[in-house]
Design an enzyme around this catalytic site. Structure first.
Site, PDB file in Angstrom:
ATOM      1  N   GLU A 228       0.849  -1.323  -0.170  1.00 54.88           N
ATOM      2  CA  GLU A 228      -0.004   0.176   0.106  1.00 54.88           C
ATOM      3  C   GLU A 228       0.733   1.208  -0.024  1.00 54.88           C
ATOM      4  OE1 GLU A 228      -4.049  -1.883   1.946  1.00 54.88           O
ATOM      5  OE2 GLU A 228      -2.821  -0.390   3.182  1.00 54.88           O
TER       6      GLU A 228
ATOM      7  N   GLU B 299      -6.030  -8.260  -0.346  1.00 51.92           N
ATOM      8  CA  GLU B 299      -6.790  -7.687   0.817  1.00 51.92           C
ATOM      9  C   GLU B 299      -7.923  -7.346   0.719  1.00 51.92           C
ATOM     10  OE1 GLU B 299      -5.012  -4.905   3.700  1.00 51.92           O
ATOM     11  OE2 GLU B 299      -2.885  -5.559   3.291  1.00 51.92           O
TER      12      GLU B 299
END
Length: 436
Positions: A167, A351
């Site tokens: 991320e 995710e």
């Protein structure tokens, strides 16, 4: 659950994900201090001033946790390595106990027939490197490449897949512009440099792993679908800019070797000199793309300085985090990413999950996962080459600035006793993965 394994392609992989600082217990095993330790020690930064010193004590209980992964029937485990556990100073002397831990973790996965999927960095930057500017300092790309060679030199031969950085938006924008994560800055120059350097470090890490003869290397991005909060042209432009900052900047850097023009309108004056020359490294070829998806955001224009936008509360049902539940946006992201960025490259949903206040009978989480698996099937039906899906997360854990209140786990953790108790969602997934 409505879904079962046989609803998906025969070689489709199901996994579960965690991150090192959120579960391991960082004040153990010779790990060095990180900027998250100092961020959490600063009053007002973290709910209840909680930290990751003990977390879920995964460092000492990992065998039990790996048994939970195996018993649920997952194919893969996506874990992260802690830079400061391996290199307490960020450079120099190696903590052999740290390397030994990841060695044992890897072997424990293989012994259970679980594919190890590593992420090298999930936000715990060693404090000595933070003192040198951290992600604002271009040298971090070299430091990270060195760390990559050390950790992957030890366990890389047994990895199923590896991604350098989890991320990049969170590593850079959330942490240097919004100030919500370590190092807690609100500085546009720091933000621009961090956004660029995190991608440069990604590229250097990919090059380092190629030099070790490794394959099945990817890039992982967190995405939020942005929609205008009203019909005005200003809000439409604001949503497009949010999309540019959050999603297209990082995808574009890696897969198009360019940054969006609407983002450069604000960031270009603050980027490091000759930043365009780094795209050959940033765009080092990868073997797959990982997408982390949780929610969408409604965006409107404001008269504040650039980026002149704000989030507006939407009408959809929400998780414990207050995030809207919009599974259709996952389909749209998967389709758009394949069409505009990755083509035939395999995509993994690395995710997806929700925070819920339900400790045991978490039917809301079961419904959330079912809805998003349906959205994933819609993208598969549109021809998107999706190879796997990872649930976030295995365990209730340290949710960064939100402490231990927000629970994303399939397994409940009593943070007083550290007892693990599988939730209804764990049992539902276990049943779904066993169904053919």
């Amino acid at each position: 659950m409505k879904h079962k394994r046989s609803d998906f392609p025969q070689d489709f992989l199901f996994g579960v994900a965690t991150s090192a600082y959120q579960i391991e217990g960082h004040a153990q095993g010779g790990a060095g201090k990180t900027h998250w330790d100092s961020f959490a020690a600063t009053p007002g930064n973290v709910v209840n001033a909680e930290n990751g010193d003990l977390a879920c004590d995964h460092l000492n209980r990992f065998e039990q946790d790996l048994d939970l992964i195996q018993d649920a029937g997952f194919d893969c485990y996506r874990f992260s390595t802690s830079w400061a556990r391996v290199l307490p100073e960020g450079r120099g002397a190696v903590n052999q106990a740290g390397l030994d831990f990841y060695d044992r973790l890897t072997d424990g996965l293989l012994e259970r027939g679980i594919r190890p999927c590593a992420t090298l960095y999930h936000w715990e930057l060693p404090s000595p490197l933070a003192d040198l500017g951290g992600w604002r300092n271009r040298d971090i790309a070299g430091w990270f490449a060195d760390f990559t060679e050390i950790i992957m030199g030890r366990i890389g031969d047994r990895m199923f897949s590896v991604a350098p950085i989890n991320e990049p938006w969170c590593v850079s924008w959330l942490s240097h512009f919004d100030g919500h994560h370590a190092p807690g800055l609100r500085d546009i120059r720091a933000t621009a440099r961090a956004m660029h350097h995190v991608l440069l470090a990604h590229g250097r890490s990919i090059e380092a792993m190629r030099g070790l003869g490794m394959s099945n290397l990817g890039a992982v991005f967190n995405l939020e679908w942005a929609e205008p909060a009203d019909d005005s042209a200003q809000s439409e432009n604001a949503a497009a800019l949010y999309d540019g900052i959050y999603n297209r900047f990082f995808l574009g850097g890696v897969f198009k070797k360019s940054y969006p023009e609407n983002v450069l309108d604000g960031l270009a004056p603050h980027l490091p000199a000759d930043w365009e020359d780094d795209f050959e490294t940033i765009g080092a070829p990868v073997d797959w793309c990982g997408l982390n998806y949780y929610t969408r955001k409604l965006i409107s224009h404001t008269d504040a300085p650039w980026p002149s936008l704000k989030e507006v509360q939407g009408p959809l049902p929400k998780t414990q985090m207050g995030w809207e539940i919009d599974p259709d946006a996952l389909s749209r992201f998967l389709i758009r990413t394949a069409r505009e960025y990755t083509g035939e490259l395999p995509i993994f949903v690395t995710e997806n999950g929700m925070a819920s206040s339900e400790r045991q009978q978490d039917n809301d989480r079961i419904d959330y996962l079912d809805l998003h698996l349906s959205a994933l099937q819609e993208a598969l039906n549109q021809g998107v080459p999706i190879n796997g899906y990872f649930v976030w997360s295995l365990l209730d854990n340290y949710e960064w600035a939100l402490g231990y209140e927000k629970r994303f786990g399939l397994v409940d953790v009593d943070f007083k006793t550290l007892k693990r108790t599988p939730k209804a969602s764990y049992h539902a997934i276990k049943s779904a993965l066993a169904s053919i």
